[in-house]
Design a protein around this motif. Structure first.
Motif, PDB file in Angstrom:
ATOM      1  N   LEU A  25       0.665  -1.089  -0.013  1.00 15.17           N
ATOM      2  CA  LEU A  25       0.260  -0.184   0.056  1.00 15.17           C
ATOM      3  C   LEU A  25       0.523   1.459   0.125  1.00 15.17           C
ATOM      4  CD1 LEU A  25      -2.609  -1.248   2.508  1.00 15.17           C
ATOM      5  CD2 LEU A  25      -3.155  -0.579   0.317  1.00 15.17           C
ATOM      6  N   ALA A  26       1.461   0.632   0.694  1.00 16.51           N
ATOM      7  CA  ALA A  26       2.636   1.926   1.181  1.00 16.51           C
ATOM      8  C   ALA A  26       3.795   2.332  -0.654  1.00 16.51           C
ATOM      9  CB  ALA A  26       3.774   2.344   2.544  1.00 16.51           C
ATOM     10  N   ASP A  27       4.427   1.926  -0.908  1.00 15.86           N
ATOM     11  CA  ASP A  27       4.557   1.942  -2.924  1.00 15.86           C
ATOM     12  C   ASP A  27       3.691   2.267  -3.618  1.00 15.86           C
ATOM     13  OD1 ASP A  27       7.115   0.506  -1.818  1.00 15.86           O
ATOM     14  OD2 ASP A  27       6.178  -1.649  -2.311  1.00 15.86           O
ATOM     15  N   ALA A  28       2.237   1.463  -3.382  1.00  9.80           N
ATOM     16  CA  ALA A  28       1.065   2.253  -4.604  1.00  9.80           C
ATOM     17  C   ALA A  28       0.674   3.473  -3.644  1.00  9.80           C
ATOM     18  CB  ALA A  28      -0.299   1.241  -4.171  1.00  9.80           C
ATOM     19  N   TRP A  29       0.822   4.010  -3.235  1.00  9.67           N
ATOM     20  CA  TRP A  29      -0.028   5.539  -2.567  1.00  9.67           C
ATOM     21  C   TRP A  29       1.886   6.475  -2.838  1.00  9.67           C
ATOM     22  CZ3 TRP A  29      -3.253   6.571   2.297  1.00  9.67           C
ATOM     23  CH2 TRP A  29      -3.372   7.333   2.594  1.00  9.67           C
ATOM     24  N   ALA A  30       2.770   6.330  -2.986  1.00 12.51           N
ATOM     25  CA  ALA A  30       3.525   7.032  -3.625  1.00 12.51           C
ATOM     26  C   ALA A  30       3.725   7.064  -4.843  1.00 12.51           C
ATOM     27  CB  ALA A  30       5.280   6.113  -2.882  1.00 12.51           C
ATOM     28  N   ARG A  31       3.772   5.669  -5.947  1.00 13.87           N
ATOM     29  CA  ARG A  31       3.376   5.986  -7.525  1.00 13.87           C
ATOM     30  C   ARG A  31       2.770   7.116  -7.505  1.00 13.87           C
ATOM     31  NH1 ARG A  31       3.711   0.399  -6.668  1.00 13.87           N
ATOM     32  NH2 ARG A  31       1.778   0.048  -7.378  1.00 13.87           N
ATOM     33  N   ALA A  32       1.026   7.234  -6.051  1.00 13.69           N
ATOM     34  CA  ALA A  32      -0.574   7.853  -6.974  1.00 13.69           C
ATOM     35  C   ALA A  32       0.036   9.110  -6.914  1.00 13.69           C
ATOM     36  CB  ALA A  32      -1.564   7.137  -5.575  1.00 13.69           C
ATOM     37  N   GLU A  33       1.091  10.011  -5.589  1.00 13.28           N
ATOM     38  CA  GLU A  33       1.648  10.928  -5.222  1.00 13.28           C
ATOM     39  C   GLU A  33       3.051  11.472  -6.305  1.00 13.28           C
ATOM     40  OE1 GLU A  33       1.287  11.409  -0.302  1.00 13.28           O
ATOM     41  OE2 GLU A  33       3.055  10.444  -1.522  1.00 13.28           O
ATOM     42  N   GLY A  34       3.487  10.132  -7.039  1.00 14.29           N
ATOM     43  CA  GLY A  34       4.237  11.048  -7.912  1.00 14.29           C
ATOM     44  C   GLY A  34       3.833  11.309  -8.781  1.00 14.29           C
ATOM     45  N   GLU A  35       2.390  10.350  -9.036  1.00 16.94           N
ATOM     46  CA  GLU A  35       1.261  11.520 -10.577  1.00 16.94           C
ATOM     47  C   GLU A  35       0.964  12.271 -10.644  1.00 16.94           C
ATOM     48  OE1 GLU A  35      -0.588   7.510 -11.738  1.00 16.94           O
ATOM     49  OE2 GLU A  35       1.528   6.409 -12.148  1.00 16.94           O
ATOM     50  N   GLY A  36       0.867  13.052  -9.494  1.00 19.25           N
ATOM     51  CA  GLY A  36      -0.054  14.049  -8.888  1.00 19.25           C
ATOM     52  C   GLY A  36      -1.092  14.080  -8.376  1.00 19.25           C
ATOM     53  N   VAL A  37      -1.485  13.045  -7.466  1.00 20.17           N
ATOM     54  CA  VAL A  37      -3.156  11.870  -6.656  1.00 20.17           C
ATOM     55  C   VAL A  37      -2.744  12.812  -5.400  1.00 20.17           C
ATOM     56  CG1 VAL A  37      -4.752  10.962  -6.238  1.00 20.17           C
ATOM     57  CG2 VAL A  37      -3.490  10.514  -8.252  1.00 20.17           C
ATOM     58  N   GLU A  38      -3.664  13.578  -4.929  1.00 16.42           N
ATOM     59  CA  GLU A  38      -3.468  14.242  -3.855  1.00 16.42           C
ATOM     60  C   GLU A  38      -3.592  13.258  -2.747  1.00 16.42           C
ATOM     61  OE1 GLU A  38      -5.748  17.848  -2.994  1.00 16.42           O
ATOM     62  OE2 GLU A  38      -5.370  18.749  -4.702  1.00 16.42           O
ATOM     63  N   SER A  39      -2.766  13.206  -1.588  1.00 14.63           N
ATOM     64  CA  SER A  39      -2.709  12.182  -0.136  1.00 14.63           C
ATOM     65  C   SER A  39      -3.961  12.368   0.380  1.00 14.63           C
ATOM     66  CB  SER A  39      -1.965  12.769   0.476  1.00 14.63           C
ATOM     67  OG  SER A  39      -1.932  11.670   1.527  1.00 14.63           O
ATOM     68  N   GLU A  40      -4.910  13.370   0.026  1.00 12.95           N
ATOM     69  CA  GLU A  40      -6.145  13.364   0.456  1.00 12.95           C
ATOM     70  C   GLU A  40      -7.096  12.286  -0.361  1.00 12.95           C
ATOM     71  OE1 GLU A  40     -10.466  15.489   1.707  1.00 12.95           O
ATOM     72  OE2 GLU A  40      -9.409  17.127   1.873  1.00 12.95           O
ATOM     73  N   ALA A  41      -7.056  12.220  -1.722  1.00 14.73           N
ATOM     74  CA  ALA A  41      -7.923  11.131  -2.310  1.00 14.73           C
ATOM     75  C   ALA A  41      -7.377  10.091  -2.237  1.00 14.73           C
ATOM     76  CB  ALA A  41      -7.611  12.252  -4.186  1.00 14.73           C
ATOM     77  N   ILE A  42      -6.220   9.936  -2.364  1.00 16.61           N
ATOM     78  CA  ILE A  42      -5.615   8.518  -1.955  1.00 16.61           C
ATOM     79  C   ILE A  42      -6.347   8.114  -0.674  1.00 16.61           C
ATOM     80  CG2 ILE A  42      -3.555   6.976  -1.959  1.00 16.61           C
ATOM     81  CD1 ILE A  42      -1.669   9.644  -3.251  1.00 16.61           C
ATOM     82  N   ALA A  43      -6.149   8.926   0.471  1.00 21.59           N
ATOM     83  CA  ALA A  43      -6.429   8.221   1.488  1.00 21.59           C
ATOM     84  C   ALA A  43      -8.090   7.883   1.573  1.00 21.59           C
ATOM     85  CB  ALA A  43      -6.136   9.089   2.687  1.00 21.59           C
ATOM     86  N   ARG A  44      -8.762   8.587   1.304  1.00 21.34           N
ATOM     87  CA  ARG A  44     -10.011   8.688   0.740  1.00 21.34           C
ATOM     88  C   ARG A  44     -10.657   6.785  -0.445  1.00 21.34           C
ATOM     89  NH1 ARG A  44     -13.363  12.427   2.539  1.00 21.34           N
ATOM     90  NH2 ARG A  44     -13.103  14.338   3.122  1.00 21.34           N
ATOM     91  N   ALA A  45     -10.598   7.347  -1.230  1.00 23.46           N
ATOM     92  CA  ALA A  45     -10.345   6.074  -2.121  1.00 23.46           C
ATOM     93  C   ALA A  45      -9.985   4.819  -1.127  1.00 23.46           C
ATOM     94  CB  ALA A  45      -9.293   5.495  -2.938  1.00 23.46           C
ATOM     95  N   ALA A  46      -8.983   4.747  -0.759  1.00 22.34           N
ATOM     96  CA  ALA A  46      -7.923   3.710   0.216  1.00 22.34           C
ATOM     97  C   ALA A  46      -9.228   3.187   1.066  1.00 22.34           C
ATOM     98  CB  ALA A  46      -6.808   3.704   0.830  1.00 22.34           C
ATOM     99  N   ALA A  47     -10.324   3.853   2.287  1.00 22.10           N
ATOM    100  CA  ALA A  47     -10.566   3.967   3.193  1.00 22.10           C
ATOM    101  C   ALA A  47     -12.198   3.423   2.898  1.00 22.10           C
ATOM    102  CB  ALA A  47     -11.008   5.236   3.980  1.00 22.10           C
ATOM    103  N   SER A  48     -12.087   3.833   1.590  1.00 27.63           N
ATOM    104  CA  SER A  48     -13.181   2.989   1.080  1.00 27.63           C
ATOM    105  C   SER A  48     -13.382   1.938   0.141  1.00 27.63           C
ATOM    106  CB  SER A  48     -14.002   3.621  -0.786  1.00 27.63           C
ATOM    107  OG  SER A  48     -14.314   5.445   0.256  1.00 27.63           O
ATOM    108  N   ALA A  49     -11.935   1.831   0.018  1.00 27.32           N
ATOM    109  CA  ALA A  49     -11.400   0.161  -0.902  1.00 27.32           C
ATOM    110  C   ALA A  49     -11.633  -1.028   0.819  1.00 27.32           C
ATOM    111  CB  ALA A  49     -10.655  -0.131  -1.555  1.00 27.32           C
ATOM    112  N   ALA A  50     -10.876  -0.220   1.841  1.00 28.96           N
ATOM    113  CA  ALA A  50     -11.241  -1.296   2.734  1.00 28.96           C
ATOM    114  C   ALA A  50     -12.235  -1.430   3.322  1.00 28.96           C
ATOM    115  CB  ALA A  50      -9.767  -0.789   3.817  1.00 28.96           C
TER     116      ALA A  50
END
Length: 86
Positions: A25-50
């Motif tokens: 998850l940390a690796d995927a998170w870092a890749r998404a941030e590297g592509e410009g996805v905001e941390s909050e958007a990643i967190a909300r998507a991860a929480a929803s998926a979980a």
């Protein structure tokens, strides 16, 4: 994503799997941030998926009971990164 420290060696295979999952998850998170996805958007998507995965596995009522415990756990600092709880 902030790094999550490993808890050390454990004989609990479930704990080992959770640690490996957190690394992925940390690796995927870092890749998404590297592509410009905001941390909050990643967190909300991860929480929803979980939550969706938990509902699929355990059902809505059980997950609702788990989620109902979150406010107290959050306010007690359980999810605060870098904080040691005793």
């Amino acid at each position: 994503m902030h790094s999550i420290a490993r808890t050390g060696q454990t004989s609990d295979p479930g704990q080992k799997h959770r640690e490996i999952a957190l690394e992925h998850l940390a690796d995927a998170w870092a890749r998404a941030e590297g592509e410009g996805v905001e941390s909050e958007a990643i967190a909300r998507a991860a929480a929803s998926a979980a939550l969706a995965a938990l509902v699929l596995e355990y059902g809505e009522e059980t997950v609702a009971e788990i989620v109902a415990t979150l406010p107290d756990r959050i306010l007690s600092g359980e999810f605060s990164i870098g904080r040691t709880l005793h």
